[in-house]
Motif scaffolding. Sequence first.
Motif, mmCIF file in Angstrom:
data_model
loop_
_atom_site.group_PDB
_atom_site.id
_atom_site.type_symbol
_atom_site.label_atom_id
_atom_site.label_comp_id
_atom_site.label_asym_id
_atom_site.label_seq_id
_atom_site.Cartn_x
_atom_site.Cartn_y
_atom_site.Cartn_z
ATOM 1 N N ASN A 210 2.348 -4.269 4.386
ATOM 2 C CA ASN A 210 3.035 -5.569 4.330
ATOM 3 C C ASN A 210 3.685 -5.783 2.961
ATOM 4 O OD1 ASN A 210 0.842 -6.010 2.711
ATOM 5 N ND2 ASN A 210 0.385 -8.035 3.541
ATOM 6 N N ALA B 155 2.833 -6.427 0.104
ATOM 7 C CA ALA B 155 1.985 -7.133 -0.877
ATOM 8 C C ALA B 155 2.736 -7.425 -2.169
ATOM 9 C CB ALA B 155 0.706 -6.334 -1.159
ATOM 10 N N ASP C 181 -3.023 -13.437 0.258
ATOM 11 C CA ASP C 181 -3.266 -12.116 0.814
ATOM 12 C C ASP C 181 -4.166 -11.317 -0.142
ATOM 13 O OD1 ASP C 181 -3.176 -9.595 1.814
ATOM 14 O OD2 ASP C 181 -0.994 -9.415 1.843
ATOM 15 N N ARG D 172 -4.637 -8.384 -0.349
ATOM 16 C CA ARG D 172 -3.983 -7.130 -0.762
ATOM 17 C C ARG D 172 -3.187 -7.291 -2.057
ATOM 18 N NH1 ARG D 172 -2.296 -5.667 5.218
ATOM 19 N NH2 ARG D 172 -2.498 -7.903 5.221
#
Lengths: 351, 283
Positions: free
Chosen positions: A83, A85, B178, B180
């Motif tokens: 994704n 990030a 997120d 991540r």
Amino acid sequence: MNFLDVSGATKSFGAATVLDGVDLGVGQGEFVSLLGPSGCGKTTLLRIVAGLLGVDRGTVKLDGQDITALPPHKRDVGVVFQNYALFPHLTVAENVAFGLKARRRGSTETASAVKRFLELVHLSDFADRSVRALSGGQQQRVAVARALAVRPKLLLLDEPFSALDRKLREGMQIDLRRLLRELGTTSVFVTHDQDEALTMSDRIAVMNKGGIEQLDTPEAIYRKPATAFALEFVGLSSRLSGKVVGTQDGLVTVETSFGRLVAPGNFVSGAPVMLAVRPERITVDRPGDFAVTAKLRDAVFQGAKVQLHFETTGGDQLMAETADLPHGLPAPGSEMKLGWAVADTLIYPVP
Amino acid sequence: MKAAAAARSPWRDPVIWLAVPAIVYLLVLYALPLLWLLTKSFIGPGGFTLRPYIDFFADPFNWRVVWNTLGIALWVTLACLIVGYPAAFALARAGAALQIAMLIAIILPLSIGVVVKAFAWQIVLRRDGVVSQLLVAVGIWDEPQRLLFTEPGLVLGAANIFLPFMILPIYSVVKLIDPRLLEAGATLGAAPLYRFVKIMVPLTLPGVVSGVAFVFSMSVSMYVVPSLLIGDRFQTLSTLTGRSFLFMRNEQLGSTTAVILLAMAVGVVVGSTWLARRLGGST
């Protein structure tokens, strides 16, 4: 001596063994794909190499150094996440500069590296934009530039194209491959898309159920799949089950629903086997080493070529691909003569 | 297309009219009385005057009251931030079952009245209360002491009561970050502290600002809690406002202190929001 050397990597989550003693060697400057269905352990292996996940057993060596116990920020391994990030509070240029600043590089060095890598991914005009204002393809390029700007020893890519549409993806695959070759960056690429793996890789590791089934060049994997899984996962094929009735001089004769066929290999008589042939190796109306007659079930026009599916019994599958049909598309139900070479016949044991 | 049109002219979007009941409610029950209070403080026997304000700030006692109010509110806010920030992370990253248990533990106390909680803290903060006994048992204190009717006791009690209003806004922001992003920071060579300061802090700033605004505005104006935990010895603007109206029958002083209190609370909330915007924008 491999540049990246994973040996005996084992990882379990609870009762589920996700990686089962995986060995993987990648040479310097090489581009290796980990190809497999979801749940095969490819992303787990990538996270282990990045240091985002620990191993239960096994070691990871990079550039001669054992990095098994090193935390990710000391490994010099870049990652392009699925994704991306990207840091949403930073601009494009600040995202690319993040790793350089974290490594306390000088401001002139940082500025020139940011400029260079934004140019390499064709995003110079977007330097001061918010990453939130970018399209998917642009975000992916920022992620690549950010990971490469610190010049990591190894770059890991976790399905970086999966969120992009097909047209865009094909162009970007070629661009990325060229960029990595120019920089000489050693790369490990995770994908479930066989076309992507075939297009981009120096070598492909076909993964299944926590292990590597075959690690070889794209051509070798396509032409000589080592296992039935590799055959099925990469490319299309005809598959005919049968029983070995004779074996002689490295050739096996197999009794199938299309008669007796011959394949190179060594099996004992009576063993249940599966024969396979890639569809483009089958010729229509021109006999090869042997010929079979089959009834056409479907002809699928695909532009450059036509895919022909034939009627079979049981779980068998017989298909041919040809670009050369002088009389136009044949009608379903017509009998056709098919031929292929013994050397093109693959044989696998049936479990 | 539709969204763009709505952005140009918000009144065209019929959804905006759904706010009408809330606006009417607030206007009648909140804005009008507030306006009345405001005018009251500016109108003397001879019309418009700043006399009440000049008198108020001429008295050093009132300055003490202002500093008391600000000081307690800052300590309470700081205590809530220090305890609440890590708690919000734990809450956001906890597994489903634990998260529900933690949310219940945070939200359920809100259903208990402030008066009840303040009385409970009176018991906890006594000389023979739990806190005193604990500090003696651990060896920090040599002998039991009374925390009730002291400023640390007030901060302790008030921070407990307002803590959910710090945790929940930060939690709601952390939940959306997120995980991540931190991994990406790590693979770029950033050490844990650097990742926290450069990634987590700026991204959680909006939650911190709302938490600080909630807790500060509630603790700067709290009335029941200081009344019960520290008493008349220690006056804050809100207890002084209450005394002016209820005991001294001095409506002018009461409305003056109320307006000063309001100005302080609004100033801090608006100021912190502006600061956060600036920090978030430039990084």
